[in-house]
Design an enzyme around this catalytic site. Sequence first.
Site, short mmCIF file in Angstrom:
data_model
loop_
_atom_site.label_atom_id
_atom_site.label_comp_id
_atom_site.label_asym_id
_atom_site.label_seq_id
_atom_site.Cartn_x
_atom_site.Cartn_y
_atom_site.Cartn_z
N TYR A 143 15.16 99.36 32.07
CA TYR A 143 15.11 100.70 32.74
C TYR A 143 16.41 101.33 33.00
CZ TYR A 143 9.95 100.19 33.62
OH TYR A 143 8.59 100.19 33.70
N LYS A 194 11.91 85.72 28.44
CA LYS A 194 11.64 85.53 26.90
C LYS A 194 13.16 84.76 26.62
CE LYS A 194 9.30 87.06 23.84
NZ LYS A 194 8.32 86.24 23.51
N ASP A 227 5.20 86.18 27.42
CA ASP A 227 3.95 86.41 26.57
C ASP A 227 2.89 85.12 27.04
OD1 ASP A 227 5.79 84.29 25.41
OD2 ASP A 227 5.22 85.09 23.47
N ASP A 251 6.43 95.01 35.37
CA ASP A 251 5.65 96.29 35.21
C ASP A 251 4.30 95.98 34.39
OD1 ASP A 251 5.06 99.16 35.49
OD2 ASP A 251 5.68 99.32 33.33
N ASP A 255 0.30 95.29 36.13
CA ASP A 255 -0.80 96.07 35.75
C ASP A 255 -2.01 95.03 35.43
OD1 ASP A 255 0.05 98.54 36.31
OD2 ASP A 255 -0.67 99.63 34.47
C1 IPM Z 1 5.36 101.55 37.96
C2 IPM Z 1 5.28 102.79 37.25
C3 IPM Z 1 6.77 103.32 36.98
C4 IPM Z 1 7.38 102.03 36.14
C5 IPM Z 1 6.96 104.40 36.21
C6 IPM Z 1 6.21 105.89 36.71
C7 IPM Z 1 8.50 104.95 36.30
O1 IPM Z 1 4.64 102.40 35.81
O2 IPM Z 1 5.74 101.69 39.34
O3 IPM Z 1 4.61 100.68 37.78
O4 IPM Z 1 7.27 102.10 34.93
O5 IPM Z 1 8.07 101.41 36.76
MN MN Z 2 3.37 100.55 35.83
#
Ligand code: IPM
Ligand code: MN
Length: 372
Positions: A143, A194, A227, A251, A255
């Site tokens: 990032y 990884k 993975d 990240d 999710d």
């Molecule tokens: C998160 C989001 C952010 C990230 C974006 C909006 C910068 O996806 O906080 O999970 O990728 O960190």
């Molecule tokens: Mn995210």
Amino acid sequence: MASNRNLLVLPGDGIGPEVMNEVRKIISWMGKKRAIGFDIKEDLVGGASLDKHDTPLTDAAMKNALDADAVLFGSVGGPKWDTADFSKKPERGLLRLRKEMDLFANLRPAKVFDALVDASSLKPEIVKGLDIMIIRELTSGVYFGEPRGRQTNAQGEVEAFDTQRYTVGEIRRVCAVAFELARKRKNKVLSSEKANVMHTGVLWREEATKLHKEKYSDVKLEHMYADALAMQLLRQPKEFDVIVTDNLFGDILSDEASMLTGSLGLLPSASLGAPDATGRRKALYEPIHGSAPDIAGKGLANPIAQTLSYAMMLRYSFDLGKDADMVELAVENVLKAGYRTGDLMVGNTQGTKKVGTQEMGDAIVKELDRLA
Ligand code: IPM
Ligand code: MN
Ligand code: NAD
């Protein structure tokens, strides 16, 4: 009400302001009924700031964040700003906050509420009772690594590049947070990278192992390629307690973990800095979901992730664990009573009541009243 608690509220874009409005109801309830007051400042971030100030975060807003005891953040981004210059994208506002506040440890708990066992896309026996904590490194890795950008190469072809980069110190400090937290939980850490293909992965594994040996050998430590972890999270998620991983893997995996719980609309997070001499940490609390452009402005968003982010703030920034418990219990009870926003209307929905953002927020406040 005057208080020693300085809070900066940054609702942001899309559903951010909608779900933040529901949390405001809880903040005012807490002020009235439990004398928990905040000195609240509010500012723009993301597309909202870009529209007004031509930047996704002004220096003044940045300063407010640095001065606050805690920041409560909504979400940023949306198609309206897809064509904005890269350096001005709404997401840059959030990244600047994380970087300049040095919020290197992002705690992303994924807990399955009993009432929602059927809302998960996985079988009930796989997810019932699930309680994992993903700790995502938040201020380094791909990032932020340099060099990054775009160029025309020697062959005349356009190429883009990002750099995955970690220092020993960055790896150790986030792993330490994982070990410390594990001691208060089931005493298990899974470190993920990884190391089979990435230099940063090799260093990450070495340092996690060294730190474990030096200071945390009472905690059980395991390693897994990212993975494979993505797969195991769906196969046997209850095997895990604390997971620590880098910025990008964290990240993605968080999710994924949200779908074990039923919806992205449920998962809160806390982004923490290092404690200073007095033990205080800079902190920002935000749902893991985004601005949900597909449902924004329609009153459909689930306010629970934002509500639980507020509860994490009470717990981690203000040492108000009992009040955080109460907010979490209110959410749990409202779900038990059958209230569901649209994102939760999956699987077996018998005996449930579909509600909008505001009705869900009102139901939580009403439940707080009952619990008080
Ligand atoms: C998160 C989001 C952010 C990230 C974006 C909006 C910068 O996806 O906080 O999970 O990728 O960190
Ligand atoms: Mn995210
Ligand atoms: P998203 O999280 O906004 O939405 C993904 C899906 O989940 C959508 O279908 C959405 O409707 C649903 N969803 C998310 N939160 C919900 C909630 N509270 N209630 C009900 N449904 C919910 O991810 P995306 O669509 O990939 O991204 C949209 C924008 O948000 C992008 O600009 C992205 O960069 C940004 N984003 C911001 C943050 C943040 O501010 N922390 C986090 C992730 C994405």
